[in-house]
Structure formats: C-alpha cells, structure tokens
Design an enzyme around this catalytic site. Structure first.
Site, PDB file in Angstrom:
ATOM      1  N   CYS A 118     -13.718  61.656  19.067  1.00 35.16           N
ATOM      2  CA  CYS A 118     -13.224  61.058  18.022  1.00 35.16           C
ATOM      3  C   CYS A 118     -13.372  61.108  16.315  1.00 35.16           C
ATOM      4  O   CYS A 118     -13.010  60.959  15.586  1.00 35.16           O
ATOM      5  CB  CYS A 118     -12.429  60.057  18.154  1.00 35.16           C
ATOM      6  SG  CYS A 118     -11.264  60.213  19.557  1.00 35.16           S
ATOM      7  N   HIS A 251      -9.850  55.982  11.871  1.00 33.31           N
ATOM      8  CA  HIS A 251      -9.041  57.013  12.910  1.00 33.31           C
ATOM      9  C   HIS A 251      -7.947  56.273  13.548  1.00 33.31           C
ATOM     10  O   HIS A 251      -7.671  55.303  14.099  1.00 33.31           O
ATOM     11  CB  HIS A 251     -10.396  56.785  14.175  1.00 33.31           C
ATOM     12  CG  HIS A 251     -10.055  57.850  15.292  1.00 33.31           C
ATOM     13  ND1 HIS A 251      -9.258  58.985  15.185  1.00 33.31           N
ATOM     14  CD2 HIS A 251     -10.299  57.072  16.696  1.00 33.31           C
ATOM     15  CE1 HIS A 251      -9.361  59.185  16.502  1.00 33.31           C
ATOM     16  NE2 HIS A 251      -9.428  58.705  17.522  1.00 33.31           N
ATOM     17  N   ASN A 281      -3.062  60.161  18.895  1.00 34.68           N
ATOM     18  CA  ASN A 281      -4.294  61.009  18.823  1.00 34.68           C
ATOM     19  C   ASN A 281      -4.915  61.700  18.788  1.00 34.68           C
ATOM     20  O   ASN A 281      -4.844  62.554  20.344  1.00 34.68           O
ATOM     21  CB  ASN A 281      -5.882  59.472  19.687  1.00 34.68           C
ATOM     22  CG  ASN A 281      -6.544  59.007  19.363  1.00 34.68           C
ATOM     23  OD1 ASN A 281      -7.639  60.286  18.430  1.00 34.68           O
ATOM     24  ND2 ASN A 281      -7.356  59.049  20.227  1.00 34.68           N
TER      25      ASN A 281
END
Ligand code: COA
Length: 324
Positions: A118, A251, A281
């Site tokens: 990520c 993020h 996500n």
C-alpha cells in the site's frame, strides 16, 4: 538540477460497484456474518469496485495511464520511464510496467515494477523523482494499480470487506518550476507478519498461503505512528513548515486511521482528501486515485502544496511532498 513536476493525473475503477449490503448478503450465503453498520462504523467504507474475472492489473493501469496522459496533454511517445506499483501483477514476469508500455504503444525507456504494497505509489513516485532529478528521465508515468480482490480470502470477514480494485496514474515532467520538494521512504521488515500474503509459485504449484492476512489492530497502531513521524520528517528535510501544507492525501485504508492521523498532525478535516468510503482500500492505487479525484473536482489546484502518504505491508511507509 530540474524538479519533477506532476503535470497530469488519471484514475480508473472497474465498473462493478459492490455495496456493503450486497457484500453482506453474498457472505451470508456462506454463513459469514457482517453488516453495512459494522463496516461503516469500523472503517468508513460504504462500497468498493471489483474487477470482473479475467480483468488484469495491467488493463486497469493502461486505462488510468491514458487518462493521465490526456490530462497532461502529453503523447505516449514522450514517456521515457514507466513505474508500476502493484502487489497483484499480471504475471511473475514480465513486469506489469512492460505490459503497460506495450499497451500504450511505447518503445524504449525504462519500465519496471515497485513492490511496497500500500506504500507502493509513494515509493514509485519518489523513485521516478530521483530519476528525473538525476537527468535519467524527462517524462515519467507513475502508476499504482491493483486487482486486490484476487488475493482476498472471501471467507475471512476481517479482511475481505476492506479492499477494492482500481488504478491511478500521474505524469511527471522535468521542470525548472518547483514540483516534488521532498520524499521520505521507510520500512521495517521485522513487522512482515502483521500484513502479508506469504505464498509463491514454485515448481508449478502455489506454496504457502497466497491470501492476504492481517493483524488489523497492530496495523492500525503502526500506521498512525509511522505516518505522523514521516509527515514531520519529510517537511523538516524539505525545509517547509508543516502549517504550509494545503492538502493531505493519505493512503485510503480506513477513515479512522485517517482521522487519527489528521488529529495528530493538527490538519483540519477540510484539508484531507478522503475516497475510502467509495473506493475502499485499493492498496497502491489509493493515493493516485484520491489525488486524481481532488484535482478533477477542483479542490487541488496548480500551486498547492500536497503531502501524499502511503503505508502498508512490509511493513513500509512513506511521504512525498509536492508543489502542484
Ligand atoms: C480491521 C479493523 C477494521 C477491525 O476493527 P477492530 O475494531 O480492530 O475490530 P476487531 O479486529 O477487534 O474485531 C472486533 C470484532 O468484530 C468482528 N469482526 C471482524 N470483522 C468483521 C466484519 N467484517 N463484520 C462483523 N464483525 C467483524 C471480530 O470477529 C471481533 O469479534 P469478537 O469481538 O466477537 O471477537 C481495524 O483493526 C483496522 O482497520 N485495522 C487497520 C487495517 C488496515 O487498514 N489495513 C490495511 C493497511 S494498508
């Protein structure tokens, strides 16, 4: 020494939208209990985009790249560096970046993948910035792209509700005007077990566990601490006072992580870009997708100072500070 300046962005989400209610109904057919209320309260996620079977990461990346090139007004033939951040590459090899290069009809220039889960996009952006500053590239395409749905265990309710698929891209051009002002990348491999997909292909078989596994609470705590520290470090190293930041693009994993981070940093809610409610996500794609949404809806404008932050498996984290 030239700056690397972001001159365009693009995003692509697969058309199939799966709401929390739809996902809960689907999981219920397998006696797995979850609900829209639980998911929204704990994560802020309301829906995610899921790629149809057979749709690959490179396909999403090519679409996002076309949009970014169009936004930048740059011909694909001008691109001399392609970096794709992904944990869900099409193949063991060649890299997804090579597939994107071929898909865009580009020949020549470097093309490679970056694997930092990520944090992948900020790692890729910092790498491309270094190439441009060193004079080794003039025009870079930096992409975060994932089909994360392919590595989820759809019987594990503590992870499968959290992720989605998508791609985001930016075009970086060498410029005398300020662009990327600082980058800070970090990792702590000793924390690998709190977020991993610890499988591989060997002798024609999957060895180990190919699905994403996570200790959610450990990740939550480490994400808030590491991103807070990284934000201050990147500003200090760039000689820019934190108060001058116009936009935080973190993020997009969990709205509670983002809110904690904003509070710790003293950034007001109206300066934080949030897309996790709609995208969930999307791992390496989440930061460029969020940046693209806020550029296209007019929030992030030319001249704004933007702090982008990634955090995830490895454990990895990082920040890039950019003048738009
Ligand atoms: C995953 C996360 C949302 C879980 O929230 P939490 O408040 O820590 O919840 P817990 O893991 O303590 O679980 C609480 C309960 O909810 C249950 N639960 C877990 N997932 C559930 C779901 N989808 N639906 C309903 N209940 C669920 C658990 O089984 C547990 O039940 P129990 O108390 O009966 O044992 C949270 O830890 C988180 O967001 N962590 C960061 C994850 C992340 O962002 N990862 C990516 C970083 S790149």
């Amino acid at each position: 020494m030239p700056y690397a300046k972001i001159i365009g962005s693009g995003g692509y989400l697969p058309p199939r939208v799966v709401s929390n209610d739809e996902l809960a109904a689907e999981l219920a057919t397998r006696q797995i209990e979850t609900s829209d209320t639980w998911i929204v309260e704990r994560t802020g996620i309301r829906q995610r985009h899921i790629a149809d079977p057979g749709v690959s990461t490179s396909q999403l990346a090519i679409e996002a790249s076309r949009r970014a090139l169009e936004d930048a007004g740059v011909a694909a033939s001008d691109v001399d560096l392609i970096i794709v951040a992904t944990s869900t590459p099409d193949f063991v090899f060649p890299s997804t970046a090579c597939l994107v290069q071929a898909g865009l009809g580009i020949k020549g220039g470097a093309a490679f993948d970056v694997q930092a889960v990520c944090s992948g996009f900020v790692y890729a952006l910092a790498t491309a910035d270094a190439f441009v500053q060193a004079g080794r590239a003039q025009c870079a395409l930096v992409i975060g792209a994932e089909v994360f749905s392919s590595i989820l265990d759809w019987n594990d309710r503590s992870t499968c509700v959290l992720f989605g698929d998508g791609a985001g891209a930016v075009v970086l051009r060498a410029s005398q005007e300020p662009g990327i002002l600082g980058a800070r990348l970090d990792a702590d491999g000793s924390q690998m077990k709190i977020l991993c997909a610890a499988g591989n292909v060997s002798h024609g078989e999957v060895v180990g566990d190919p699905f994403l596994r996570m200790d959610g609470q450990a990740v939550f705590k480490l994400a808030v601490t590491s991103l807070t520290q990284s934000a201050h470090q990147v500003c200090e190293e760039a000689g820019i006072s934190f108060e001058r930041i116009d936009w935080l693009v973190p993020h997009q994993a969990n709205v509670r992580i983002i809110n904690f981070l904003g509070r710790r940093l003293g950034v007001s809610d109206d300066k934080v870009v949030i897309t996790v409610d709609k995208h969930a996500n999307t791992s390496a794609a989440s930061v460029p997708l969020a940046l693209d949404v806020a550029r296209r809806d007019g929030r992030i404008r030319q001249g704004d100072l933007v702090l982008m932050q990634g955090v995830g498996g490895g454990f990895t984290w990082g920040s890039v500070l950019a003048r738009m």
